[in-house]
Enzyme design. Structure first.
Site, PDB file in Angstrom:
ATOM      1  N   GLY A  39      24.627  51.458  49.070  1.00  0.00           N
ATOM      2  CA  GLY A  39      24.167  52.470  48.151  1.00  0.00           C
ATOM      3  C   GLY A  39      25.086  52.671  46.962  1.00  0.00           C
ATOM      4  O   GLY A  39      24.661  53.182  45.924  1.00  0.00           O
ATOM      5  N   MET A  40      26.356  52.308  47.091  1.00  0.00           N
ATOM      6  CA  MET A  40      27.316  52.573  46.033  1.00  0.00           C
ATOM      7  C   MET A  40      27.709  51.338  45.237  1.00  0.00           C
ATOM      8  O   MET A  40      28.445  51.431  44.261  1.00  0.00           O
ATOM      9  CB  MET A  40      28.565  53.225  46.622  1.00  0.00           C
ATOM     10  CG  MET A  40      28.296  54.585  47.239  1.00  0.00           C
ATOM     11  SD  MET A  40      29.767  55.350  47.932  1.00  0.00           S
ATOM     12  CE  MET A  40      29.071  56.895  48.535  1.00  0.00           C
ATOM     13  N   GLY A  41      27.260  50.173  45.656  1.00  0.00           N
ATOM     14  CA  GLY A  41      27.608  48.971  44.923  1.00  0.00           C
ATOM     15  C   GLY A  41      27.268  47.718  45.697  1.00  0.00           C
ATOM     16  O   GLY A  41      26.574  47.767  46.720  1.00  0.00           O
ATOM     17  N   ASP A 159      40.318  55.359  57.146  1.00  0.00           N
ATOM     18  CA  ASP A 159      38.952  54.945  57.482  1.00  0.00           C
ATOM     19  C   ASP A 159      38.973  53.645  58.272  1.00  0.00           C
ATOM     20  O   ASP A 159      38.141  52.763  58.066  1.00  0.00           O
ATOM     21  CB  ASP A 159      38.116  54.785  56.211  1.00  0.00           C
ATOM     22  CG  ASP A 159      36.617  54.703  56.509  1.00  0.00           C
ATOM     23  OD1 ASP A 159      36.187  55.242  57.553  1.00  0.00           O
ATOM     24  OD2 ASP A 159      35.882  54.099  55.714  1.00  0.00           O
TER      25      ASP A 159
END
Length: 314
Positions: A39-41, A159
């Site tokens: 979704g972000m790249g 993360d």
């Protein structure tokens, strides 16, 4: 002879739906294909010119260069790039270049890093289930060595999870492990505000430490906890706390005792000293965990010695 640069946004005979395919970014990187999309790249496979070296290119979607959805995402993107460009270690992915895409019609940014063949630890565990104790300890050792280098630079990953760990085959048949995705990294020397929306969580629920969940103080032992979850999963095939509801998983990290390895998977046997180390890493309070990756590496070595396993480098 270097190939001519095709302006990004110009017609592409191979795939008009993605103008980056076939383009050359900043005169240096020819985009060959798509590796992954989110979704972000996107992450592309590319060739670095004129070296002919294969590289991976992470490109930030144009809409995330503006502040309408996540005002800190662009900052996190550049923080990750700047951190990785400083971390030179065999167990951390190497970044070669990053910046604005000069030829793009809309504002867009990229990060060029080494291209890693192989599979993620997530895929390995999903396909094959629990690992042997020897393999699990060896993987944990490589992760700990990479994190030790990050910690020496004052960087906490925050993360760590199997999908951010790549297993790369070597020519001699061995595997080298690479830690990926420092997009949520915390620079301990930076006292500025968190790069996240108010009230949101940074991290992945099944691998988050209690202090992350409670918005407490994050330090080196936060990564120790996440590595403990990964080691637990490598040994049992499952994470300590699971479920479809993320809130329930987060509350379990905060409040529930960690199930023993046999409770989680009765079909596996893990030596008591190895299980004891896993449980130390998963202590609710950071003071109960190994204080550093050096201390964790020493504990891993002691387990390997006790089990008569071959010792790897520390």
């Amino acid at each position: 002879m270097a190939a001519a640069t095709k302006p990004i946004g110009a017609p592409n005979p191979r795939d008009e739906s993605d103008p980056l395919l076939g383009a050359v970014i900043n005169g240096k990187f020819r985009i060959v294909g798509v590796v992954a999309a989110g979704g972000m790249g996107k992450i592309y496979r590319a060739e670095q010119l004129p070296l002919g070296r294969p590289v991976a290119i992470k490109v930030l979607h144009a809409r995330y260069t503006r502040s309408e959805q996540d005002p800190a995402f662009q900052k996190r993107f550049f923080l990750e790039a700047s951190i990785l460009s400083k971390l030179q270690h065999p167990n951390i992915v190497t970044v070669f270049d990053y910046g604005r895409i000069e030829e793009a019609e809309e504002e867009a940014y990229f990060m060029a890093m080494e291209y890693l063949p192989g599979e993620t630890l997530h895929r390995r565990l999903k396909a094959h289930g629990p690992l042997s104790t020897a393999d699990a300890l060896a993987l944990a050792r490589q992760i700990a060595r990479g994190l030790r280098e990050a910690h020496r630079h004052g960087v906490v990953h925050r993360d760590l999870k199997p999908s951010n760990v790549m297993l790369v085959p070597e020519d001699d048949g061995a595997e080298n492990l690479k830690i990926l995705d420092f997009g949520l990294a915390k620079v301990l020397a930076d006292d500025s505000e968190e790069l996240t929306k108010e009230g949101s969580f940074l991290g992945s629920p099944r691998y988050m430490s209690p202090e992350q969940i409670a918005h407490g103080r994050v330090d080196l032992r936060t990564d120790v906890y996440s590595l403990g979850v990964i080691l637990y999963q490598c040994l049992t095939g499952r994470t300590p706390f699971e479920g479809d509801n993320s809130v329930h998983i987060l509350m379990a990290h905060l409040q529930m005792p960690v199930p023993t390895l046999r409770e989680k998977n009765p079909s596996v046997f893990v030596a008591p000293q190895v299980e004891a180390l896993v449980m130390r890493c998963l202590a609710k309070e950071p003071d109960g965990r190994p204080r550093s990756m050096d201390e964790l590496l020493q504990a891993l070595r002691e387990c390997e010695v006790a089990l008569g396993l071959s010792l790897g480098p520390t």
